[in-house]
Write a protein that holds these residues in place. Structure first.
Motif, PDB file in Angstrom:
ATOM      1  N   GLU A   1       0.799  -1.233   0.000  1.00 25.90           N
ATOM      2  CA  GLU A   1       0.000   0.000   0.000  1.00 25.90           C
ATOM      3  C   GLU A   1       0.823   1.272   0.000  1.00 25.90           C
ATOM      4  O   GLU A   1       0.293   2.354  -0.297  1.00 25.90           O
ATOM      5  CB  GLU A   1      -0.975   0.003   1.182  1.00 25.90           C
ATOM      6  N   LEU A   2       2.108   1.195   0.325  1.00 25.41           N
ATOM      7  CA  LEU A   2       2.947   2.395   0.308  1.00 25.41           C
ATOM      8  C   LEU A   2       3.604   2.626  -1.056  1.00 25.41           C
ATOM      9  O   LEU A   2       4.340   3.597  -1.229  1.00 25.41           O
ATOM     10  CB  LEU A   2       4.033   2.305   1.387  1.00 25.41           C
ATOM     11  N   GLY A   3       3.364   1.738  -1.988  1.00 20.93           N
ATOM     12  CA  GLY A   3       3.941   1.899  -3.318  1.00 20.93           C
ATOM     13  C   GLY A   3       3.537   3.219  -3.949  1.00 20.93           C
ATOM     14  O   GLY A   3       2.381   3.649  -3.849  1.00 20.93           O
ATOM     15  N   THR A   4       4.491   3.889  -4.614  1.00 21.37           N
ATOM     16  CA  THR A   4       4.228   5.203  -5.217  1.00 21.37           C
ATOM     17  C   THR A   4       3.169   5.117  -6.303  1.00 21.37           C
ATOM     18  O   THR A   4       2.318   6.003  -6.422  1.00 21.37           O
ATOM     19  CB  THR A   4       5.531   5.769  -5.813  1.00 21.37           C
ATOM     20  N   ARG A   5       3.208   4.051  -7.072  1.00 24.11           N
ATOM     21  CA  ARG A   5       2.295   3.894  -8.206  1.00 24.11           C
ATOM     22  C   ARG A   5       1.204   2.875  -7.873  1.00 24.11           C
ATOM     23  O   ARG A   5       1.448   1.880  -7.204  1.00 24.11           O
ATOM     24  CB  ARG A   5       3.071   3.435  -9.436  1.00 24.11           C
ATOM     25  N   GLY A   6       0.007   3.152  -8.360  1.00 23.03           N
ATOM     26  CA  GLY A   6      -1.096   2.238  -8.126  1.00 23.03           C
ATOM     27  C   GLY A   6      -1.608   2.311  -6.699  1.00 23.03           C
ATOM     28  O   GLY A   6      -1.201   3.166  -5.905  1.00 23.03           O
ATOM     29  N   THR A   7      -2.504   1.390  -6.350  1.00 23.34           N
ATOM     30  CA  THR A   7      -3.100   1.331  -5.017  1.00 23.34           C
ATOM     31  C   THR A   7      -3.075  -0.115  -4.543  1.00 23.34           C
ATOM     32  O   THR A   7      -2.752  -1.032  -5.300  1.00 23.34           O
ATOM     33  CB  THR A   7      -4.559   1.819  -5.033  1.00 23.34           C
ATOM     34  N   ASN A   8      -3.439  -0.309  -3.281  1.00 23.08           N
ATOM     35  CA  ASN A   8      -3.513  -1.688  -2.796  1.00 23.08           C
ATOM     36  C   ASN A   8      -4.578  -2.484  -3.535  1.00 23.08           C
ATOM     37  O   ASN A   8      -4.479  -3.701  -3.675  1.00 23.08           O
ATOM     38  CB  ASN A   8      -3.765  -1.710  -1.283  1.00 23.08           C
TER      39      ASN A   8
ATOM     40  N   ALA B   1      -3.806  -5.866  -5.713  1.00 24.15           N
ATOM     41  CA  ALA B   1      -4.521  -7.125  -5.483  1.00 24.15           C
ATOM     42  C   ALA B   1      -4.992  -7.728  -6.803  1.00 24.15           C
ATOM     43  O   ALA B   1      -4.891  -8.942  -7.027  1.00 24.15           O
ATOM     44  CB  ALA B   1      -5.704  -6.896  -4.550  1.00 24.15           C
ATOM     45  N   GLU B   2      -5.502  -6.874  -7.691  1.00 21.41           N
ATOM     46  CA  GLU B   2      -5.948  -7.348  -9.001  1.00 21.41           C
ATOM     47  C   GLU B   2      -4.774  -7.874  -9.814  1.00 21.41           C
ATOM     48  O   GLU B   2      -4.885  -8.919 -10.487  1.00 21.41           O
ATOM     49  CB  GLU B   2      -6.645  -6.210  -9.758  1.00 21.41           C
ATOM     50  N   GLU B   3      -3.668  -7.163  -9.742  1.00 19.62           N
ATOM     51  CA  GLU B   3      -2.479  -7.566 -10.494  1.00 19.62           C
ATOM     52  C   GLU B   3      -1.894  -8.870  -9.955  1.00 19.62           C
ATOM     53  O   GLU B   3      -1.454  -9.736 -10.726  1.00 19.62           O
ATOM     54  CB  GLU B   3      -1.449  -6.438 -10.452  1.00 19.62           C
ATOM     55  N   ALA B   4      -1.906  -9.019  -8.631  1.00 19.38           N
ATOM     56  CA  ALA B   4      -1.409 -10.250  -8.018  1.00 19.38           C
ATOM     57  C   ALA B   4      -2.254 -11.447  -8.435  1.00 19.38           C
ATOM     58  O   ALA B   4      -1.723 -12.544  -8.678  1.00 19.38           O
ATOM     59  CB  ALA B   4      -1.393 -10.118  -6.496  1.00 19.38           C
TER      60      ALA B   4
ATOM     61  N   THR C   1       0.748  -1.364 -13.074  1.00 19.61           N
ATOM     62  CA  THR C   1       0.970  -0.045 -12.475  1.00 19.61           C
ATOM     63  C   THR C   1       2.394   0.121 -11.961  1.00 19.61           C
ATOM     64  O   THR C   1       2.829   1.246 -11.694  1.00 19.61           O
ATOM     65  CB  THR C   1       0.009   0.191 -11.296  1.00 19.61           C
ATOM     66  N   GLN C   2       3.116  -0.972 -11.790  1.00 15.82           N
ATOM     67  CA  GLN C   2       4.394  -0.916 -11.097  1.00 15.82           C
ATOM     68  C   GLN C   2       5.609  -0.752 -12.006  1.00 15.82           C
ATOM     69  O   GLN C   2       6.617  -0.187 -11.588  1.00 15.82           O
ATOM     70  CB  GLN C   2       4.581  -2.184 -10.254  1.00 15.82           C
ATOM     71  N   PHE C   3       5.520  -1.256 -13.225  1.00 19.33           N
ATOM     72  CA  PHE C   3       6.706  -1.311 -14.067  1.00 19.33           C
ATOM     73  C   PHE C   3       6.622  -0.382 -15.274  1.00 19.33           C
ATOM     74  O   PHE C   3       5.616   0.302 -15.481  1.00 19.33           O
ATOM     75  CB  PHE C   3       6.969  -2.764 -14.475  1.00 19.33           C
ATOM     76  N   TYR C   4       7.656  -0.382 -16.054  1.00 21.57           N
ATOM     77  CA  TYR C   4       7.823   0.595 -17.137  1.00 21.57           C
ATOM     78  C   TYR C   4       6.643   0.603 -18.106  1.00 21.57           C
ATOM     79  O   TYR C   4       6.258  -0.430 -18.654  1.00 21.57           O
ATOM     80  CB  TYR C   4       9.100   0.297 -17.899  1.00 21.57           C
TER      81      TYR C   4
ATOM     82  N   THR D   1       9.622   5.615 -10.676  1.00 23.19           N
ATOM     83  CA  THR D   1      10.252   5.006  -9.514  1.00 23.19           C
ATOM     84  C   THR D   1      11.412   4.129 -10.006  1.00 23.19           C
ATOM     85  O   THR D   1      11.509   3.848 -11.203  1.00 23.19           O
ATOM     86  CB  THR D   1       9.257   4.136  -8.728  1.00 23.19           C
ATOM     87  N   PRO D   2      12.283   3.690  -9.095  1.00 26.04           N
ATOM     88  CA  PRO D   2      13.417   2.854  -9.535  1.00 26.04           C
ATOM     89  C   PRO D   2      13.018   1.594 -10.284  1.00 26.04           C
ATOM     90  O   PRO D   2      13.759   1.128 -11.153  1.00 26.04           O
ATOM     91  CB  PRO D   2      14.128   2.514  -8.216  1.00 26.04           C
ATOM     92  N   ILE D   3      11.844   1.024  -9.982  1.00 26.43           N
ATOM     93  CA  ILE D   3      11.435  -0.202 -10.677  1.00 26.43           C
ATOM     94  C   ILE D   3      10.511   0.077 -11.861  1.00 26.43           C
ATOM     95  O   ILE D   3      10.087  -0.860 -12.542  1.00 26.43           O
ATOM     96  CB  ILE D   3      10.757  -1.199  -9.712  1.00 26.43           C
TER      97      ILE D   3
END
Length: 239
Positions: A42-49, A53-56, A181-184, A193-195
Protein backbone atom coordinates in the motif's frame (compact mmCIF):
# COMPACT_ATOMS: atom_id res chain seq x y z
CA UNK A 1 -3.96 -27.81 1.21
CA UNK A 2 -0.45 -29.28 1.28
CA UNK A 3 1.93 -27.84 -1.31
CA UNK A 4 5.47 -28.65 -2.32
CA UNK A 5 6.71 -25.06 -2.28
CA UNK A 6 5.47 -21.98 -0.42
CA UNK A 7 6.83 -18.73 -1.85
CA UNK A 8 6.62 -15.75 0.48
CA UNK A 9 7.15 -12.10 -0.43
CA UNK A 10 7.04 -8.89 1.58
CA UNK A 11 5.09 -7.24 -1.24
CA UNK A 12 2.95 -8.40 -4.14
CA UNK A 13 5.39 -8.79 -7.08
CA UNK A 14 8.42 -9.74 -4.91
CA UNK A 15 7.91 -13.43 -5.63
CA UNK A 16 7.44 -12.94 -9.37
CA UNK A 17 10.54 -10.76 -9.63
CA UNK A 18 12.70 -12.98 -7.47
CA UNK A 19 11.69 -16.51 -8.42
CA UNK A 20 8.88 -16.37 -10.98
CA UNK A 21 10.79 -18.49 -13.47
CA UNK A 22 11.58 -21.13 -10.87
CA UNK A 23 7.94 -21.34 -9.78
CA UNK A 24 6.80 -21.68 -13.39
CA UNK A 25 9.29 -24.50 -13.91
CA UNK A 26 8.22 -26.31 -10.73
CA UNK A 27 4.56 -26.07 -11.69
CA UNK A 28 5.33 -27.47 -15.17
CA UNK A 29 6.90 -30.46 -13.40
CA UNK A 30 3.69 -31.11 -11.48
CA UNK A 31 4.69 -29.48 -8.20
CA UNK A 32 2.08 -27.63 -6.14
CA UNK A 33 2.99 -24.04 -5.31
CA UNK A 34 1.32 -21.42 -3.11
CA UNK A 35 2.22 -17.76 -2.60
CA UNK A 36 1.79 -15.70 0.56
CA UNK A 37 2.22 -11.93 0.32
CA UNK A 38 2.92 -10.31 3.68
CA UNK A 39 1.69 -6.79 2.84
CA UNK A 40 -0.61 -5.24 0.27
CA UNK A 41 2.14 -2.95 -1.03
CA UNK A 42 0.00 0.00 0.00
CA UNK A 43 2.95 2.40 0.31
CA UNK A 44 3.94 1.90 -3.32
CA UNK A 45 4.23 5.20 -5.22
CA UNK A 46 2.29 3.89 -8.21
CA UNK A 47 -1.10 2.24 -8.13
CA UNK A 48 -3.10 1.33 -5.02
CA UNK A 49 -3.51 -1.69 -2.80
CA UNK A 50 -6.66 -2.48 -4.82
CA UNK A 51 -4.83 -2.47 -8.15
CA UNK A 52 -2.00 -4.49 -6.62
CA UNK A 53 -4.52 -7.13 -5.48
CA UNK A 54 -5.95 -7.35 -9.00
CA UNK A 55 -2.48 -7.57 -10.49
CA UNK A 56 -1.41 -10.25 -8.02
CA UNK A 57 -4.45 -12.32 -8.95
CA UNK A 58 -3.60 -11.99 -12.64
CA UNK A 59 0.03 -12.97 -12.03
CA UNK A 60 -1.13 -16.01 -10.06
CA UNK A 61 -3.39 -17.00 -12.94
CA UNK A 62 -0.51 -16.77 -15.43
CA UNK A 63 1.73 -18.87 -13.18
CA UNK A 64 -0.96 -21.42 -12.43
CA UNK A 65 -0.32 -21.58 -8.69
CA UNK A 66 -2.55 -23.53 -6.32
CA UNK A 67 -3.33 -20.68 -3.89
CA UNK A 68 -2.40 -17.11 -3.00
CA UNK A 69 -3.05 -15.23 0.23
CA UNK A 70 -2.25 -11.80 1.64
CA UNK A 71 -1.56 -11.42 5.37
CA UNK A 72 -2.07 -7.62 5.29
CA UNK A 73 0.91 -6.75 7.43
CA UNK A 74 1.87 -3.07 7.51
CA UNK A 75 3.83 -2.14 4.39
CA UNK A 76 7.13 -0.47 5.20
CA UNK A 77 6.96 -1.54 8.83
CA UNK A 78 7.46 -5.30 8.81
CA UNK A 79 8.81 -6.37 12.18
CA UNK A 80 10.01 -9.70 13.53
CA UNK A 81 7.29 -9.65 16.17
CA UNK A 82 5.36 -12.47 17.80
CA UNK A 83 2.19 -11.30 16.06
CA UNK A 84 3.73 -11.48 12.61
CA UNK A 85 5.61 -14.70 13.37
CA UNK A 86 2.37 -16.41 14.35
CA UNK A 87 0.63 -15.25 11.18
CA UNK A 88 3.31 -16.98 9.13
CA UNK A 89 3.37 -20.06 11.37
CA UNK A 90 -0.33 -20.48 10.62
CA UNK A 91 0.37 -20.34 6.88
CA UNK A 92 3.25 -22.82 7.09
CA UNK A 93 1.12 -25.28 9.03
CA UNK A 94 -1.76 -24.76 6.64
CA UNK A 95 0.24 -25.45 3.46
CA UNK A 96 2.89 -27.80 4.92
CA UNK A 97 5.55 -26.99 2.31
CA UNK A 98 8.74 -28.98 1.91
CA UNK A 99 10.49 -25.83 0.69
CA UNK A 100 9.94 -22.17 1.55
CA UNK A 101 11.22 -19.44 -0.77
CA UNK A 102 11.57 -16.00 0.79
CA UNK A 103 12.91 -12.48 0.30
CA UNK A 104 16.57 -11.59 -0.17
CA UNK A 105 18.69 -11.63 2.97
CA UNK A 106 19.91 -8.08 2.19
CA UNK A 107 18.30 -5.58 -0.12
CA UNK A 108 17.46 -1.98 -0.98
CA UNK A 109 13.96 -2.11 0.54
CA UNK A 110 14.17 -2.58 4.34
CA UNK A 111 11.09 -4.80 4.33
CA UNK A 112 12.92 -7.44 2.30
CA UNK A 113 15.69 -8.31 4.75
CA UNK A 114 13.24 -8.02 7.65
CA UNK A 115 10.86 -10.42 5.93
CA UNK A 116 13.72 -12.83 5.31
CA UNK A 117 14.52 -13.09 9.02
CA UNK A 118 10.85 -13.08 10.00
CA UNK A 119 10.07 -16.01 7.70
CA UNK A 120 13.15 -17.93 8.82
CA UNK A 121 12.20 -17.62 12.48
CA UNK A 122 8.58 -18.53 11.77
CA UNK A 123 9.68 -21.69 9.94
CA UNK A 124 11.58 -22.78 13.05
CA UNK A 125 8.74 -21.93 15.43
CA UNK A 126 6.23 -23.75 13.23
CA UNK A 127 7.93 -27.03 14.12
CA UNK A 128 7.58 -26.59 17.88
CA UNK A 129 4.92 -28.86 19.37
CA UNK A 130 4.10 -26.54 22.27
CA UNK A 131 3.17 -23.62 20.01
CA UNK A 132 -0.54 -23.98 19.35
CA UNK A 133 -2.35 -22.49 16.37
CA UNK A 134 -5.94 -22.79 15.24
CA UNK A 135 -7.26 -22.29 11.71
CA UNK A 136 -10.96 -22.36 10.86
CA UNK A 137 -11.76 -23.86 14.26
CA UNK A 138 -9.27 -26.72 13.97
CA UNK A 139 -5.99 -27.19 15.81
CA UNK A 140 -3.04 -27.19 13.45
CA UNK A 141 -0.23 -29.72 13.57
CA UNK A 142 3.43 -28.64 13.86
CA UNK A 143 5.28 -28.44 10.55
CA UNK A 144 8.81 -27.39 9.70
CA UNK A 145 9.93 -27.04 6.06
CA UNK A 146 13.00 -29.03 5.05
CA UNK A 147 14.63 -26.04 3.35
CA UNK A 148 14.45 -22.24 3.28
CA UNK A 149 15.91 -20.60 0.20
CA UNK A 150 16.14 -16.84 -0.36
CA UNK A 151 15.77 -15.40 -3.83
CA UNK A 152 17.82 -12.42 -5.02
CA UNK A 153 16.21 -9.03 -5.61
CA UNK A 154 17.70 -5.56 -6.14
CA UNK A 155 21.23 -6.16 -4.86
CA UNK A 156 23.65 -8.45 -6.68
CA UNK A 157 24.07 -11.08 -3.99
CA UNK A 158 26.29 -14.02 -4.92
CA UNK A 159 24.00 -17.06 -5.08
CA UNK A 160 24.74 -20.38 -3.40
CA UNK A 161 23.07 -22.11 -6.33
CA UNK A 162 21.01 -21.26 -9.41
CA UNK A 163 17.98 -22.78 -11.13
CA UNK A 164 17.94 -23.06 -14.91
CA UNK A 165 14.84 -21.16 -16.10
CA UNK A 166 15.73 -21.06 -19.78
CA UNK A 167 12.34 -22.40 -20.92
CA UNK A 168 10.43 -20.20 -18.49
CA UNK A 169 12.02 -16.78 -18.86
CA UNK A 170 9.14 -15.41 -20.91
CA UNK A 171 6.58 -16.61 -18.39
CA UNK A 172 8.56 -14.85 -15.67
CA UNK A 173 8.41 -11.62 -17.68
CA UNK A 174 4.69 -12.09 -18.31
CA UNK A 175 3.94 -12.56 -14.62
CA UNK A 176 5.94 -9.46 -13.73
CA UNK A 177 4.17 -7.39 -16.39
CA UNK A 178 0.85 -8.38 -14.84
CA UNK A 179 1.72 -5.63 -12.35
CA UNK A 180 0.87 -2.96 -14.91
CA UNK A 181 0.97 -0.05 -12.47
CA UNK A 182 4.39 -0.92 -11.10
CA UNK A 183 6.71 -1.31 -14.07
CA UNK A 184 7.82 0.59 -17.14
CA UNK A 185 5.03 2.01 -19.28
CA UNK A 186 5.97 4.84 -21.66
CA UNK A 187 2.35 6.01 -21.66
CA UNK A 188 1.98 6.21 -17.88
CA UNK A 189 1.55 9.60 -16.24
CA UNK A 190 2.45 8.30 -12.78
CA UNK A 191 5.75 9.24 -11.07
CA UNK A 192 8.89 7.40 -12.13
CA UNK A 193 10.25 5.01 -9.51
CA UNK A 194 13.42 2.85 -9.53
CA UNK A 195 11.43 -0.20 -10.68
CA UNK A 196 9.32 1.70 -13.21
CA UNK A 197 12.21 2.41 -15.58
CA UNK A 198 13.01 0.74 -18.88
CA UNK A 199 16.41 -0.26 -17.50
CA UNK A 200 14.85 -2.13 -14.58
CA UNK A 201 12.51 -4.02 -16.90
CA UNK A 202 15.43 -4.96 -19.13
CA UNK A 203 17.46 -6.00 -16.07
CA UNK A 204 15.10 -8.92 -15.47
CA UNK A 205 16.46 -10.45 -18.65
CA UNK A 206 20.11 -9.46 -18.53
CA UNK A 207 20.59 -10.41 -14.88
CA UNK A 208 19.08 -13.84 -15.51
CA UNK A 209 21.20 -14.09 -18.62
CA UNK A 210 24.35 -13.27 -16.67
CA UNK A 211 23.63 -15.96 -14.05
CA UNK A 212 23.03 -18.31 -16.95
CA UNK A 213 26.36 -17.35 -18.50
CA UNK A 214 28.15 -18.14 -15.26
CA UNK A 215 26.41 -21.50 -14.87
CA UNK A 216 26.32 -22.73 -18.46
CA UNK A 217 22.65 -22.17 -19.30
CA UNK A 218 20.77 -19.41 -21.09
CA UNK A 219 18.80 -17.96 -18.16
CA UNK A 220 18.92 -18.68 -14.42
CA UNK A 221 17.61 -17.45 -11.08
CA UNK A 222 19.87 -17.39 -8.02
CA UNK A 223 19.21 -18.37 -4.43
CA UNK A 224 21.03 -18.34 -1.12
CA UNK A 225 20.56 -21.06 1.46
CA UNK A 226 20.62 -21.04 5.25
CA UNK A 227 22.22 -24.46 5.57
CA UNK A 228 24.61 -26.57 3.56
CA UNK A 229 22.87 -28.59 0.85
CA UNK A 230 23.75 -32.26 0.41
CA UNK A 231 23.33 -33.83 -3.05
CA UNK A 232 22.38 -37.51 -3.38
CA UNK A 233 24.49 -37.70 -6.54
CA UNK A 234 25.63 -35.60 -9.49
CA UNK A 235 22.70 -36.42 -11.80
CA UNK A 236 20.93 -33.09 -11.35
CA UNK A 237 23.96 -30.93 -12.12
CA UNK A 238 24.13 -29.29 -15.53
CA UNK A 239 27.64 -29.88 -16.83
Amino acid sequence: MKVDVLAIGAHPDDVELGCGGTLAKLISEGKKVAIVDLTQGELGTRGTNFTRAEEAAEAAKILGISARENLKMKDGFIQNSEEYQMKIVTMIRKYQPEIVLSNAIDDRHPDHAKASKLVSDACFLSGLVKIETVLEGKNQQPWRPKHIFNYIQWKNITPDFVIDITDFMQKKIDTCLAYKTQFYDPNSTEPITPIATKDFLESLTYRAQDLGRLSGVEFAEGFTTEKLIALKNFDGIIL
